[in-house]
Write a protein that holds these residues in place. Sequence first.
Motif, PDB file in Angstrom:
ATOM      1  N   ILE A 130      50.768 -56.355  70.094  1.00 15.24           N
ATOM      2  CA  ILE A 130      52.194 -56.402  70.456  1.00 15.24           C
ATOM      3  C   ILE A 130      52.402 -57.169  71.758  1.00 15.24           C
ATOM      4  O   ILE A 130      51.524 -57.258  72.603  1.00 15.24           O
ATOM      5  CB  ILE A 130      52.773 -54.981  70.613  1.00 15.24           C
ATOM      6  CG1 ILE A 130      51.965 -54.181  71.645  1.00 15.24           C
ATOM      7  CG2 ILE A 130      52.811 -54.269  69.271  1.00 15.24           C
ATOM      8  CD1 ILE A 130      52.548 -52.812  71.951  1.00 15.24           C
ATOM      9  N   GLU A 131      53.628 -57.709  71.863  1.00 13.38           N
ATOM     10  CA  GLU A 131      54.077 -58.360  73.097  1.00 13.38           C
ATOM     11  C   GLU A 131      55.273 -57.635  73.708  1.00 13.38           C
ATOM     12  O   GLU A 131      55.671 -57.943  74.825  1.00 13.38           O
ATOM     13  CB  GLU A 131      54.441 -59.821  72.824  1.00 13.38           C
ATOM     14  CG  GLU A 131      53.230 -60.689  72.508  1.00 13.38           C
ATOM     15  CD  GLU A 131      53.589 -62.166  72.488  1.00 13.38           C
ATOM     16  OE1 GLU A 131      54.807 -62.483  72.481  1.00 13.38           O
ATOM     17  OE2 GLU A 131      52.673 -62.992  72.494  1.00 13.38           O
ATOM     18  N   GLY A 132      55.824 -56.697  72.955  1.00 16.98           N
ATOM     19  CA  GLY A 132      56.966 -55.948  73.484  1.00 16.98           C
ATOM     20  C   GLY A 132      57.243 -54.723  72.655  1.00 16.98           C
ATOM     21  O   GLY A 132      56.886 -54.649  71.474  1.00 16.98           O
ATOM     22  N   CYS A 165      60.736 -50.172  67.996  1.00 18.59           N
ATOM     23  CA  CYS A 165      60.375 -51.481  67.446  1.00 18.59           C
ATOM     24  C   CYS A 165      59.190 -52.068  68.214  1.00 18.59           C
ATOM     25  O   CYS A 165      59.263 -52.263  69.431  1.00 18.59           O
ATOM     26  CB  CYS A 165      61.579 -52.421  67.528  1.00 18.59           C
ATOM     27  SG  CYS A 165      61.295 -54.071  66.888  1.00 18.59           S
ATOM     28  N   PHE A 166      58.080 -52.303  67.496  1.00 23.28           N
ATOM     29  CA  PHE A 166      56.932 -52.997  68.061  1.00 23.28           C
ATOM     30  C   PHE A 166      57.055 -54.471  67.696  1.00 23.28           C
ATOM     31  O   PHE A 166      57.099 -54.831  66.511  1.00 23.28           O
ATOM     32  CB  PHE A 166      55.625 -52.437  67.510  1.00 23.28           C
ATOM     33  CG  PHE A 166      55.264 -51.072  68.036  1.00 23.28           C
ATOM     34  CD1 PHE A 166      56.050 -50.435  68.973  1.00 23.28           C
ATOM     35  CD2 PHE A 166      54.115 -50.421  67.600  1.00 23.28           C
ATOM     36  CE1 PHE A 166      55.730 -49.180  69.470  1.00 23.28           C
ATOM     37  CE2 PHE A 166      53.771 -49.170  68.081  1.00 23.28           C
ATOM     38  CZ  PHE A 166      54.589 -48.544  69.015  1.00 23.28           C
ATOM     39  N   ILE A 167      57.120 -55.327  68.706  1.00 23.95           N
ATOM     40  CA  ILE A 167      57.268 -56.775  68.498  1.00 23.95           C
ATOM     41  C   ILE A 167      55.881 -57.397  68.514  1.00 23.95           C
ATOM     42  O   ILE A 167      55.185 -57.360  69.536  1.00 23.95           O
ATOM     43  CB  ILE A 167      58.168 -57.394  69.579  1.00 23.95           C
ATOM     44  CG1 ILE A 167      59.527 -56.676  69.603  1.00 23.95           C
ATOM     45  CG2 ILE A 167      58.355 -58.891  69.343  1.00 23.95           C
ATOM     46  CD1 ILE A 167      60.415 -57.091  70.747  1.00 23.95           C
ATOM     47  N   GLY A 168      55.484 -57.942  67.379  1.00 22.26           N
ATOM     48  CA  GLY A 168      54.130 -58.455  67.237  1.00 22.26           C
ATOM     49  C   GLY A 168      53.895 -59.756  67.968  1.00 22.26           C
ATOM     50  O   GLY A 168      54.820 -60.466  68.366  1.00 22.26           O
ATOM     51  N   SER A 169      52.597 -60.077  68.112  1.00 24.61           N
ATOM     52  CA  SER A 169      52.214 -61.304  68.814  1.00 24.61           C
ATOM     53  C   SER A 169      52.320 -62.539  67.923  1.00 24.61           C
ATOM     54  O   SER A 169      52.430 -63.661  68.411  1.00 24.61           O
ATOM     55  CB  SER A 169      50.776 -61.175  69.333  1.00 24.61           C
ATOM     56  OG  SER A 169      49.882 -60.915  68.247  1.00 24.61           O
ATOM     57  N   TYR A 171      57.603 -57.588  62.991  1.00 25.20           N
ATOM     58  CA  TYR A 171      58.050 -56.364  63.625  1.00 25.20           C
ATOM     59  C   TYR A 171      57.493 -55.158  62.872  1.00 25.20           C
ATOM     60  O   TYR A 171      57.381 -55.173  61.646  1.00 25.20           O
ATOM     61  CB  TYR A 171      59.577 -56.272  63.610  1.00 25.20           C
ATOM     62  CG  TYR A 171      60.286 -57.199  64.565  1.00 25.20           C
ATOM     63  CD1 TYR A 171      60.890 -56.696  65.702  1.00 25.20           C
ATOM     64  CD2 TYR A 171      60.372 -58.567  64.314  1.00 25.20           C
ATOM     65  CE1 TYR A 171      61.551 -57.537  66.575  1.00 25.20           C
ATOM     66  CE2 TYR A 171      61.029 -59.415  65.176  1.00 25.20           C
ATOM     67  CZ  TYR A 171      61.620 -58.886  66.310  1.00 25.20           C
ATOM     68  OH  TYR A 171      62.276 -59.722  67.175  1.00 25.20           O
ATOM     69  N   LEU A 172      57.174 -54.132  63.615  1.00 23.06           N
ATOM     70  CA  LEU A 172      56.831 -52.843  63.040  1.00 23.06           C
ATOM     71  C   LEU A 172      57.867 -51.845  63.565  1.00 23.06           C
ATOM     72  O   LEU A 172      57.982 -51.645  64.775  1.00 23.06           O
ATOM     73  CB  LEU A 172      55.420 -52.424  63.457  1.00 23.06           C
ATOM     74  CG  LEU A 172      54.841 -51.180  62.762  1.00 23.06           C
ATOM     75  CD1 LEU A 172      54.753 -51.381  61.259  1.00 23.06           C
ATOM     76  CD2 LEU A 172      53.465 -50.858  63.330  1.00 23.06           C
ATOM     77  N   VAL A 173      58.650 -51.263  62.650  1.00 20.84           N
ATOM     78  CA  VAL A 173      59.808 -50.473  63.048  1.00 20.84           C
ATOM     79  C   VAL A 173      59.645 -49.039  62.573  1.00 20.84           C
ATOM     80  O   VAL A 173      59.304 -48.796  61.400  1.00 20.84           O
ATOM     81  CB  VAL A 173      61.114 -51.065  62.480  1.00 20.84           C
ATOM     82  CG1 VAL A 173      62.320 -50.253  62.941  1.00 20.84           C
ATOM     83  CG2 VAL A 173      61.266 -52.517  62.899  1.00 20.84           C
ATOM     84  N   TYR A 211      61.144 -66.640  72.867  1.00 20.53           N
ATOM     85  CA  TYR A 211      61.246 -66.612  71.413  1.00 20.53           C
ATOM     86  C   TYR A 211      60.079 -67.340  70.758  1.00 20.53           C
ATOM     87  O   TYR A 211      59.676 -68.414  71.195  1.00 20.53           O
ATOM     88  CB  TYR A 211      62.556 -67.271  70.987  1.00 20.53           C
ATOM     89  CG  TYR A 211      62.707 -67.365  69.483  1.00 20.53           C
ATOM     90  CD1 TYR A 211      63.228 -66.307  68.763  1.00 20.53           C
ATOM     91  CD2 TYR A 211      62.313 -68.510  68.804  1.00 20.53           C
ATOM     92  CE1 TYR A 211      63.364 -66.371  67.392  1.00 20.53           C
ATOM     93  CE2 TYR A 211      62.429 -68.593  67.432  1.00 20.53           C
ATOM     94  CZ  TYR A 211      62.959 -67.521  66.727  1.00 20.53           C
ATOM     95  OH  TYR A 211      63.081 -67.597  65.372  1.00 20.53           O
ATOM     96  N   LYS A 212      59.553 -66.727  69.692  1.00 22.57           N
ATOM     97  CA  LYS A 212      58.573 -67.379  68.822  1.00 22.57           C
ATOM     98  C   LYS A 212      58.467 -66.561  67.540  1.00 22.57           C
ATOM     99  O   LYS A 212      58.792 -65.362  67.514  1.00 22.57           O
ATOM    100  CB  LYS A 212      57.217 -67.492  69.517  1.00 22.57           C
ATOM    101  CG  LYS A 212      56.466 -66.192  69.676  1.00 22.57           C
ATOM    102  CD  LYS A 212      55.086 -66.439  70.271  1.00 22.57           C
ATOM    103  CE  LYS A 212      54.294 -65.146  70.392  1.00 22.57           C
ATOM    104  NZ  LYS A 212      52.940 -65.387  70.928  1.00 22.57           N
TER     105      LYS A 212
END
Length: 568
Positions: free
Chosen positions: A56-58, A154-158, A138-140, A133-134
């Motif tokens: 994750i990145e965020g 919400c896990f924001i993937g790399s 997402y894992l929600v 942005y890129k």
Amino acid sequence: MVVLIVAIDLKPLWGIMTPDQKFSFFRETVSLITGSLDLEKSMVSVFDFLKEHFPIEGVSLQQFSSDLSILKLLFLVTRDRFSYVEETLALPRENVISMENFEQCKDQVVLSDLVTHSTSDAHRKAISHLLPYKPCSYLVGHMQAGQTSVGHLCFIGSHRGCFTRDHMEKMKLVLPPFTLAMSNMLKFRRTLAFQQELNEEKNHLEKELRLIQDSPLIGTSGGLHGVMEMVRQLEGRDTPVLILGETGTGKELIAGMIQKVSPRDNQPFVKVNCGAIPENLIDSELFGYEKGVFTGADQSHPGRFEQADGGTLFLDEVGELPLPAQVRFLRTLQNGTVERLGGKTSIPVDTRIIAATNKDLGAMLQKGSFREDLYYRLYVFPIQLPPLRQRLEDLPSLVHGFIKKACIQLNISPLPVLHTDSMARLRQYSWPGNVRELENLIKRSIILATDGIISPEVFLPKDDGWYLTEEQSRGYMESLIDQRIQAALANLSPRASGPAELPAKQPEARPQRIKSLDQTVKEIILAALTQCRGQVHGPGGAASLLSVHPSTLRHKMRKLNINPGDLR
């Protein structure tokens, strides 16, 4: 947010992690979430731990509203940084249906590939200043406490396709502690917001109380008796009121009295000085604005109408409203709703209007600078405040009341004494600034007093009745010229060495034969015209010599049958 739900049988996933591993992972997560009362600090620590288990990145938290069709972003956590986002995203109908299906889904964790959908772009752009942005995945997880939806974790993937079944299983383990922590966090924030509103209301009420205590209304049984009778007729009513009167007559104090007898006494009483707000800001002040509608709008802001919802809005100097703002003001009165700048929805408001002005709205109607339909919306129960020169019976009470008030403010003791001759001179002044001018004059005289005796009349400005119309000034000038002509005797005397002043007292020697006032005035005017060779106005003219306006002098000459041509 469009959610692509991946149907996965989660039962086999329990074999991916051993029970000890699950317990260890769960325990460490809970320990980090509850390890600090500082939410920002604990969330950064949790993110560092989760990054060891997820690509994750965020990590973000958002809430979905089906009724409003919006997704509200609350915060974002990245490496070493916690940020409140406070962004609202409007969702198309098809995305709303997807979000509703997600929240009703039996499984609480889903893979959501947002890159190909419009909501993903809006979501990433909303946080692009915090997380570049890129393309990613997402894992929600849906956080739910009983029947209440807390929000979406919400896990924001790399990168795209970075999450696996193992990641989904691990997210299911951390959802319960996150749900509890986020629920408490949201309740705490609402409590803080409510406490802030209470503090603001408390400060506002304390200011109002000080205003009432420091500025008691004087003259309710004298010159303001009629006004107070009209105020009493408004008791228990929500009728719109228009207060008319010159500047400094106490319009704001009367508005406060009207509020005190209204059924909205315990509701907000919001005051707006329309003349003090720049024209380009009047709409945003009255009707509010949404976040991002202009530079510097970092968050949404309710306008004064919304702040006064359920209570009263006092619009002072309503005659200063520009025409575009008058149109929106009228629409609000007609529909009972406001639209914030940049907003797309109408917000209902229940607000009583008390307006005040020192302008002649009737004349403004004729000039087209005030809307006729708005005028009749406000002109339901007009109250005309008398100027101070029409309620001179209140002057002694006002003077002594202002002396006491100023001494309290300036910490002066004992109270100074008013000079015995002062009141008579104060009664002769026209008071264009009314009660406010009187209060400032008293305060100035107290500051400059040195012997415990004040003479405020010595600070009065030159009074030419400039504030009066031509008809109103005729009678006033009639009496004024008599005073000025007598004062000019010193200029006509060979012994005069400076500007004329009224003598403090009559000379002891009096002529045995007393002429009439008109005869005396006529002789003085003739003497001035003779000295000026018949010139009435201009430099070296009789009007200048007598310190009166040329038109005033000509009016007096016509009355006394004086022809300046005879003296040239």
